[in-house]
Design an enzyme around this catalytic site. Sequence first.
Site, mmCIF file in Angstrom:
data_model
loop_
_atom_site.group_PDB
_atom_site.id
_atom_site.type_symbol
_atom_site.label_atom_id
_atom_site.label_comp_id
_atom_site.label_asym_id
_atom_site.label_seq_id
_atom_site.Cartn_x
_atom_site.Cartn_y
_atom_site.Cartn_z
ATOM 1 N N HIS A 1 1.813 4.399 -2.842
ATOM 2 C CA HIS A 1 1.880 5.853 -2.661
ATOM 3 C C HIS A 1 3.229 6.393 -3.144
ATOM 4 C CE1 HIS A 1 -1.834 6.535 -0.611
ATOM 5 N NE2 HIS A 1 -1.524 5.876 0.483
ATOM 6 N N HIS B 1 0.833 -1.210 0.000
ATOM 7 C CA HIS B 1 0.000 0.000 0.000
ATOM 8 C C HIS B 1 0.867 1.259 0.000
ATOM 9 C CE1 HIS B 1 -3.704 2.249 1.404
ATOM 10 N NE2 HIS B 1 -2.752 3.089 1.801
ATOM 11 N N GLU B 2 1.772 1.352 0.975
ATOM 12 C CA GLU B 2 2.618 2.544 1.059
ATOM 13 C C GLU B 2 3.590 2.612 -0.118
ATOM 14 O OE1 GLU B 2 1.767 4.790 2.976
ATOM 15 O OE2 GLU B 2 0.444 3.649 4.303
ATOM 16 N N HIS C 1 3.700 6.420 -6.832
ATOM 17 C CA HIS C 1 2.913 7.515 -7.391
ATOM 18 C C HIS C 1 3.720 8.815 -7.303
ATOM 19 C CE1 HIS C 1 -1.450 9.342 -7.560
ATOM 20 N NE2 HIS C 1 -0.716 9.696 -8.591
#
Length: 593
Positions: free
Chosen positions: A388, A384-385, A391
Amino acid sequence: MSIQTRAEQLEQDTWDLTSLFADAADWEAATEVMKQRIAEAPGLKGSLEKGKDSFLATMRWYEETGILLERIYNWAFLGYASDASDNTNVRRYSLSASLLSQLSAAMAFFDPELLGIADEIIDGYLNDEDFAPYRVFIEKARRFKAHVLSEGEERLLALQSEVASTPRSTFSDLTNVDFDFGEIDGKPLTQSSLSSFLMQEDRAVRERAYKQFYAVYESSKHAIARLYEGQVKQDIFQAKARGYESCREMAMFPDNVPVSVYDNLIKAVHDALPTLHRYYRMRAKLLGLEKLSHWDVYVPLVKGVTSITPYEEAVSMIGAALAPLGSEYVQTITDGLTKDRWVDRYENKGKRSGAFSSGTFTSKPYILLNYKEDVLRDVFTVAHEGGHSMHSYYSAKNNPYFNYDYTIFEAEVASTFNEQLLAKYMIDHATDDRMKAYIIGKQIDDIVATLFRQTMFAEYEMIIHREAEAGVPITLELLRSEYRKLLELYFGDAVSFAEESDLEGLRIPHFYSPFYVYKYATGLSASIALSKKVLNGTEQDRQSYLAFLRSGGSLYPIESLRKAGVDMQKEEPVRDALSTFSSLLDQAGSLLS
């Protein structure tokens, strides 16, 4: 399992902050430069009105200053997040926040001056190629024309911004540093480790951890209620000062997301609550309970399956799962999570709970974790991180400074997209039906946590702010009673709640970033749709998704996601995600029957 001090952490397990500053002396020198730039700022007043060259020179100065202050703030913030018990870290973080406030006050003339220039003049500037790095920023800034105040008023609001963060910072210090939750069977109970205890198969351990944890919140419940009341009042002050109809409208205006998206989310989730209640009844049956307690809702649906995943092994698995995104993506993220030291991996005393990604335009996209190898959810947290940070990595590489900072609305797509690919990979590579059911159960629980639970939080924020905006006093009793109503609505009659259960509403840190959590739910809905496109579609679908990551903040989020292949102004993405939840329930029921 004692918790290490910061000094006891191995260097390779911590982040390498040298992409921000070489050391503390380098940071201190940068703060002195920043003070000089703040002193220069008032002299720029009137420069936007003196013609194209003067306007452009001021924009370049603002860009350079913004990049420097971003680095100063992030370095201090990451140090504070890694150990808030260190007074030096607290001092640096406080100083960086003060510099941010001072620059905002010194530049109070900027927005009113920019918005005072005639549209035809601005349009002429924006057609000039020299203004290309600033075009999107200027166009977005001018959209705020109705909500920007006079220079004097803007200066007062900027000076007040440092005080405005007091409820958030006090809540963080109280819950992450001052609170002592004790131990359970010799293991420390903390904000981070609570999830591990609530996943234990021994129900007595779960209950002890739950009651012991919330007893600490019980002892400070009035103070925490006051902190949240202060946050809500601050939100109302800002909304009224800037002429918004409500706090919610103010929070959603910068992203250009209509309030209908928020309302549609709550409506769709309410319509799906019977399916959620079916899930809790199934959970009770699988656990052999007539009725669940609140401490029973997080333990894995499948018993007897242990999962120990060392950090390096987790990264390797994540790399394999993300292969559909291409070799460049996979190589970059796996190097970042390991040898390039983007990550601060493990818990230590004074460290902030949970996880986050936080970088700057010129630095590595850093990640804070509290990784525990016996919690499968933590493997997904790394993915998940990592989503980020990738991105941020693509955005910074493909945009000018003023365009690279994308919205949280978009960010939650990139993170949960990675989780979707990881879940698919783990299900496909499960060694037996029991392990497959375990992972499907984990995926079900993630949808419950991200789509249902975050929508419940979003509805709670909406209710409390509406009450406050109507002049109703925000008391501890109101906060608890409204939260309990939502617990009973969302969990249904399969779950019973203890007297302290509604104290959960006092421990959610995201409530101090108002109207933020709904983006988790919309983000997951979009990522489910886009991950299916990438896994089952064409090369163009993959390229469209990567183009979305590269677009950064150059578009409004609804538009960027529409180009990626999903329209969040429509109800379909949320309803399709809820349909996926129902399908996963059926699969789990079949495997476990």
